[in-house]
Design an enzyme around this catalytic site. Structure first.
Site, PDB file in Angstrom:
ATOM      1  N   GLY A 152       8.484   3.784  -0.736  1.00 49.52           N
ATOM      2  CA  GLY A 152       9.191   5.143  -0.564  1.00 49.52           C
ATOM      3  C   GLY A 152      10.708   4.805  -0.219  1.00 49.52           C
ATOM      4  O   GLY A 152      10.987   3.756  -0.255  1.00 49.52           O
TER       5      GLY A 152
ATOM      6  N   TYR B 209      11.951   5.034   2.404  1.00 44.84           N
ATOM      7  CA  TYR B 209      12.011   4.306   3.854  1.00 44.84           C
ATOM      8  C   TYR B 209      11.918   3.060   3.644  1.00 44.84           C
ATOM      9  O   TYR B 209      12.070   1.977   4.401  1.00 44.84           O
ATOM     10  CB  TYR B 209      10.688   4.755   4.524  1.00 44.84           C
ATOM     11  CG  TYR B 209       9.555   4.615   3.956  1.00 44.84           C
ATOM     12  CD1 TYR B 209       8.651   3.374   4.344  1.00 44.84           C
ATOM     13  CD2 TYR B 209       8.798   5.507   3.390  1.00 44.84           C
ATOM     14  CE1 TYR B 209       7.604   3.234   3.581  1.00 44.84           C
ATOM     15  CE2 TYR B 209       7.308   5.283   2.673  1.00 44.84           C
ATOM     16  CZ  TYR B 209       6.833   4.101   2.846  1.00 44.84           C
ATOM     17  OH  TYR B 209       5.692   3.983   2.193  1.00 44.84           O
TER      18      TYR B 209
ATOM     19  N   LYS C 150       5.369  -2.662   7.994  1.00 42.81           N
ATOM     20  CA  LYS C 150       6.312  -1.515   7.197  1.00 42.81           C
ATOM     21  C   LYS C 150       7.629  -2.302   7.144  1.00 42.81           C
ATOM     22  O   LYS C 150       8.253  -2.765   8.306  1.00 42.81           O
ATOM     23  CB  LYS C 150       6.469  -0.084   8.234  1.00 42.81           C
ATOM     24  CG  LYS C 150       7.495   0.669   7.917  1.00 42.81           C
ATOM     25  CD  LYS C 150       7.415   2.011   8.231  1.00 42.81           C
ATOM     26  CE  LYS C 150       8.374   2.904   7.793  1.00 42.81           C
ATOM     27  NZ  LYS C 150       8.361   4.164   8.418  1.00 42.81           N
TER      28      LYS C 150
ATOM     29  N   ASP D 239       9.822  14.514  12.573  1.00 44.14           N
ATOM     30  CA  ASP D 239       9.450  14.180  11.408  1.00 44.14           C
ATOM     31  C   ASP D 239       7.822  14.386  10.800  1.00 44.14           C
ATOM     32  O   ASP D 239       7.432  13.465  10.176  1.00 44.14           O
ATOM     33  CB  ASP D 239      10.092  13.116  10.611  1.00 44.14           C
ATOM     34  CG  ASP D 239      10.167  12.960   8.980  1.00 44.14           C
ATOM     35  OD1 ASP D 239       9.959  13.908   8.533  1.00 44.14           O
ATOM     36  OD2 ASP D 239      10.250  12.252   8.391  1.00 44.14           O
TER      37      ASP D 239
ATOM     38  N   VAL E   1       0.901  -1.386  -0.020  1.00 44.41           N
ATOM     39  CA  VAL E   1      -0.035   0.105   0.045  1.00 44.41           C
ATOM     40  C   VAL E   1       0.881   1.160   0.043  1.00 44.41           C
ATOM     41  O   VAL E   1       0.251   2.287   0.048  1.00 44.41           O
ATOM     42  CB  VAL E   1      -1.021   0.024   1.294  1.00 44.41           C
ATOM     43  CG1 VAL E   1      -1.795  -1.066   1.072  1.00 44.41           C
ATOM     44  CG2 VAL E   1      -0.235  -0.073   2.716  1.00 44.41           C
TER      45      VAL E   1
END
Ligand code: ADE
Length: 500
Positions: free
Chosen positions: A204, A206, A222, A323, A201
């Site tokens: 990037g 990261y 993640k 962030d 989904v």
């Protein structure tokens, strides 16, 4: 060959055999354990470590080794839905199984006579007690002494309803049993390995975010890119050491590190929010003023929780995010948001006198950097400085949300902050010129001034953007002002309903 030569050969062979056996069973004092995980340390079902472990989480078993002595306290945990056990002899985890009260479906241990003797004795005692009770009741009835049955105390037994657990159930079970923060690492890892990834989904620098399923429930996974491993360590550390359960902070489930084809995979498992990030949401949705207020208030509530040190039994240090941006905020089905990504966070405790800034080489997102970060005047040894940079970013997030809010039938397209002043993926220098040298700020649309809620939010965002960091509002002040607006607007709606 003489007899002395023969003796020498026999002795040499014997020595070699003994040393081979010793070498096999001991490797620098390490134990050999049975393993069934996919770690590179598990070779032919055997690994070496300081402790052998066995975990059982809702039917899924895992055996392996670990070396860190500090995991010892993780070892002897047992709840209704999970069981962890460690032992300290070679292959001692090979035949471990969960006790029958943990896994009612596990087969009876027929090979343990003491168990059978105990069970038989218990059965005998129960039969004898029942016979005694029947005789006693007959005797009482015969003497007409039995009074109203309903007057007797009845002990309610809690019977499991047989429903599958949610991860919330597992957390509750563990947390209400006196634990501080997350689940034991070994349980987290067993849960993580029960997840099947369903759909990517997000992607990037990261890494990637996947929707996965665990026991039929959606979870977010993640997967960190290897160059961002410090963010995984930091986020894992914070979620496992700080009590962070809050409606407006992304809910943590598990962290896991695995080796795959000699590369390390780093997973962070959290609650899944199908509406995705606030950034994604604002691309295709617009809001009514009340919805905008609710969203802004929820982000402020999350930030207050992060920024606040709690000094009580439920201790929590203060945390600054560093962030904050619409991509790091998720939208929940109830219209509230929750803050995600603690990979860059700094931790501070006044009561324990420490400031932990971590050692992550990552920096925040340039577009959201406060002037003092861009001109490098920020006081990095003072915790307040980090909170003040969060407030700058909070104002920018509010600006993004208000652009997508309909007032007088007008709404603007989604745009990122400073979209009309810097290019896509701006450099540090480009941001510095706009924010520090020219002291420019995003401009709220005129229509917002004609609505009481939105004009108040515009005032707040402007007070988040003072050049001087201490002049900015605190998260608590933002929350209080928004809460008041929320109560007033609820009151006005009720009043309107009454008047009609
Ligand atoms: N994108 C990033 N994190 C997510 C989450 N927890 N749920 C849904 N989408 C996400």
């Amino acid at each position: 060959m003489g007899s002395s030569d023969l003796l020498t050969v026999v002795l040499v062979v014997a020595c070699l055999t003994i040393s081979a056996v010793l070498a096999d069973s001991e490797d620098n004092g390490k134990l050999q354990c049975t393993c069934n995980n996919d770690k590179s340390t598990c070779v032919n079902g055997t690994c070496r470590g300081d402790l052998c472990f066995y975990t059982w989480v809702k039917g899924h078993e895992e055996r392996g080794c670990f070396s860190q002595e500090n995991y010892k306290e993780q070892c002897y945990t047992s709840f209704e839905r999970f069981f962890v056990n460690c032992c300290r002899e070679n292959w001692c985890n090979a035949y471990t199984t969960p006790p029958p009260n943990i896994n009612p479906t596990s087969p009876p241990e027929v090979y343990r006579p003491e168990l059978w003797i105990t069970l038989s004795l218990l059965l005998l005692i129960m039969i004898a007690s029942m016979c005694g009770l029947v005789l006693f009741l007959r005797f009482r009835r015969a003497h007409g002494k039995l009074t109203n049955v309903e007057e007797h105390d009845v002990t309610m037994l809690k019977v499991p309803n047989g429903d599958d657990p949610t991860y919330g159930d597992i957390f509750d079970e563990f947390c209400t049993s006196g634990s501080g923060t997350g689940l034991p690492y070994l349980v987290q890892r067993t849960m993580a390995r029960q997840i099947s990834l369903a759909q990517c989904v997000g992607k990037g620098r990261y890494g990637e975010v996947w929707r996965g399923t665990w026991m039929g429930e959606s979870v977010a996974v993640k997967i960190f890119s290897s160059r961002d491993e410090q963010s995984w360590f930091r986020e894992t550390e914070i979620y496992n050491t700080v009590q962070l359960r809050h409606d407006n902070i992304l809910g943590f489930i598990a962290s896991d590190m695995t080796s795959k084809n000699s590369s390390t995979q780093l997973w962070l498992v959290t609650h899944f929010h199908e509406l995705g990030s606030l950034y994604d949401f604002l691309q295709y949705s617009s809001l009514e003023p009340e919805g905008c207020l609710k969203m802004c208030l929820s982000v402020a509530c999350g930030l207050v929780h992060l920024h606040t040190e709690i000094v009580s039994s439920q201790e929590k240090p203060a945390i600054a995010h560093r962030d904050l941006k619409s991509r790091n905020i998720l939208v929940k089905r109830n219209g509230q948001c929750c803050i995600a990504d603690l990979g860059l966070a700094v931790i501070h405790s006044q009561s324990h006198d420490y400031l932990d800034v971590g050692n992550n080489p990552r920096v925040g997102t340039k577009r959201y950097m406060a002037p003092e970060v861009l001109d490098e005047t920020i006081r990095m040894d003072v915790f307040e400085s980090y909170k003040q940079t969060d407030i700058w970013a909070l104002g920018l997030v509010f600006w993004e949300i208000t652009r997508r809010t309909i007032v007088n039938g007008i709404v603007e397209e989604y745009r990122p902050p400073f979209f009309d002043m810097v290019p896509i993926d701006p450099s540090f220098e480009e941001m510095k010129k706009v924010v520090c040298v020219d002291q420019q700020r995003p401009s709220p649309h005129n229509r917002l001034h004609s609505h009481p809620i939105l004009s108040a939010i515009v005032k707040i965002m402007k007070e988040c953007w003072y050049q001087s960091p201490p002049a900015r509002l605190t998260a608590l002040r933002v929350r209080k002002t928004l809460s008041k607006l929320d109560h007033d607007s609820d009151f006005n709606i009720e009043k309107l309903k009454r008047d009609i």
